[in-house]
Design a protein around this motif. Structure first.
Motif, short mmCIF file in Angstrom:
data_model
loop_
_atom_site.label_atom_id
_atom_site.label_comp_id
_atom_site.label_asym_id
_atom_site.label_seq_id
_atom_site.Cartn_x
_atom_site.Cartn_y
_atom_site.Cartn_z
N PRO A 133 32.64 0.09 84.95
CA PRO A 133 31.79 1.27 84.77
C PRO A 133 30.32 0.87 84.70
CG PRO A 133 33.70 1.41 83.34
CD PRO A 133 33.73 0.03 83.96
N ASN A 134 29.50 1.60 85.44
CA ASN A 134 28.07 1.28 85.48
C ASN A 134 27.39 1.60 84.15
OD1 ASN A 134 27.95 0.35 88.15
ND2 ASN A 134 27.83 2.44 88.95
N LYS A 135 26.77 0.61 83.56
CA LYS A 135 25.96 0.80 82.36
C LYS A 135 24.51 0.61 82.78
CE LYS A 135 29.59 1.27 79.72
NZ LYS A 135 29.93 2.59 79.11
N LEU A 136 23.84 1.71 83.05
CA LEU A 136 22.48 1.64 83.56
C LEU A 136 21.52 1.14 82.49
CD1 LEU A 136 22.41 5.05 85.48
CD2 LEU A 136 23.03 2.79 86.36
N ALA A 137 20.45 0.48 82.95
CA ALA A 137 19.45 -0.07 82.03
C ALA A 137 18.50 1.01 81.52
CB ALA A 137 18.65 -1.18 82.73
N PHE A 138 18.71 2.23 81.97
CA PHE A 138 17.88 3.36 81.54
C PHE A 138 18.80 4.54 81.26
CE2 PHE A 138 18.22 2.96 86.10
CZ PHE A 138 18.66 4.21 86.50
#
Length: 437
Positions: A133-138
């Motif tokens: 799952p993508n954990k965005l930096a923003f």
């Protein structure tokens, strides 16, 4: 549709099967058996009267030929009584048959024994997970916010809910410019993969269907409130499953024609009855959306393997787009009306920090085939005996829901500045565009 003989022979299996769906429908079996008994009794009475009529009719001529007028009159009265009985009981038969068919058409399929028991979606079991799952930096933005902030050169939103609402009301969207092109690119990409790589035949079916087509695939009579009906009694399709599956209705196929695999990209129309307050923002739950559908027609012994294959064909789209997802096995309380087993594919949405359904792949056994009267003729055996025709098995699955895939692309490929990176697999379909900004 259900085999009345199977219910008659093993009522407990149907009582247990319908009760497993948490529907409380098991009690209806006693009503079915009572109507079945009435129907068979009426049919027998008609057959008995018909035999009397036929026998007496033949004897009338002989009686007249021998000058036995009294016997001829008696036989004629007997024929008249038999005809009257046939007409009277025939009305009873039609009434009972209509009541029985109405019950059977409204009853869901019996799920496989190994489908997990459960009350709702919380009891579905995870089969596998693909990707991280993508954990965005923003802070992730929702797709609707992303789409509305992206503008064309005239300053119009690429994803315009406000303009669509003025035209059609809530749960509609208008896509412009590169957003519309991205939707088209996704549709073409999915069709190319399913046809070129997975061997599905592309079909361009009607978008308007008659009620018997919807009865055939199980949407009617149970789910009429979910459908849109035209003023001249056509229905707009809720999914391409309806017209594509019905392409084989009322046919006897040859064994060597199976399996039949078809795919179609169509608009789909759903009233979303009962979904008030759910997913009111964005493109997750619209009245009109595009979907690429897969349909398979198989022999009974091949349908389980075909479901695994079909699910894999749907998963391949997400893998090529590099979108994280998981596959879940639906429990008895969440599985669809016509399915014996269903795998849902759920794609990761960063803004919701969860997985959301993007495809359902189901095997229906002979449930739809009985409603459509679709059978196949097995090849002769080695001793040259000709087996009886059998009902085919039908399967359907999304490969994929285009709108929800667009949502997943926007959310997983969003950049901090609000632009959208185009997945590598779609760049050729976008004319080389790599970023939407």
């Amino acid at each position: 549709m259900h085999d009345i003989r199977a219910i008659r022979d093993n009522p407990d299996a149907y009582i247990n099967g319908w009760n497993r769906r948490k529907s409380g429908l098991g009690d209806v079996v006693s009503d079915i058996l009572a109507l079945d008994e009435q129907l068979r009794a009426a049919v027998q009475q008609i057959q008995d009267a018909e035999q009397i009529r036929n026998k007496s009719s033949k004897l009338i001529g002989k009686a007249k030929a021998t000058g036995n007028e009294d016997e001829a009159q008696r036989l004629m009265a007997e024929v008249a009584d038999a005809k009257a009985t046939m007409e009277k009981i025939g009305e009873t038969e039609s009434d009972v048959r209509a009541k029985l068919d109405a019950i059977l058409l409204g009853l869901p399929n019996i799920v496989y024994d190994d489908v997990p028991d459960g009350e709702d979606e919380d009891d579905n079991t995870e089969v596998r997970v693909w990707g991280e799952p993508n954990k965005l930096a923003f802070t992730a933005q929702e797709h609707a916010d992303l789409g509305e902030k992206l503008k064309d050169e005239k300053g119009f939103a690429l994803m315009d809910f406000e303009a669509a609402a003025k035209i059609s009301g809530a749960r509609f969207v208008a896509l412009r410019g590169k957003m519309a092109k991205l939707e088209r690119a996704l549709t073409q990409f999915m069709l190319d993969v399913q046809t070129d790589e997975h061997g599905y035949q592309e079909v361009s079916p009607p978008f308007l269907v008659r009620d018997d087509a919807l009865v055939g695939t199980g949407q009617l009579p149970k789910f009429e409130e979910d459908l849109f009906k035209t003023t001249n009694d056509f229905y707009t399709i809720p999914t391409a499953e309806v017209p594509v599956t019905n392409l084989v209705r009322e046919q006897i196929l040859a064994e060597d024609q199976l399996p039949i695999r078809m795919t179609a990209a169509t608009p789909c129309f759903r009233s979303e009855a009962g979904s008030a307050g759910r997913d009111t923002k964005g493109m997750i739950r619209l009245h009109q959306f595009t979907k690429v559908e897969m349909v398979s027609i198989t022999k009974p012994e091949e349908s389980d393997a075909e479901l695994e294959r079909m699910t894999g064909c749907a998963e391949a789209i997400l893998q090529k787009l590099e979108l994280p997802y998981r596959v879940v096995n639906l429990c008895t309380g969440d599985i669809g009306f016509g399915a014996k087993r269903t795998y849902d594919i759920e794609v990761w949405l960063p803004s919701q920090d969860t997985y959301r359904e993007i495809s359902s792949c189901s095997t229906c056994g002979d449930f739809q085939a009985r409603r459509m009267n679709t059978r196949f003729k097995p090849a002769p055996t080695e001793d040259n005996k000709k087996p009886k025709t059998q009902f085919v098995h039908t399967l359907n699955g999304s490969g994929l829901a285009v709108g929800r895939t667009l949502v997943a692309v926007l959310e997983n490929y969003q950049q901090e500045d609000g632009s959208i990176k185009v997945p590598a697999a779609l760049v050729p379909y976008m004319g080389g565009v790599e970023v939407i900004k």
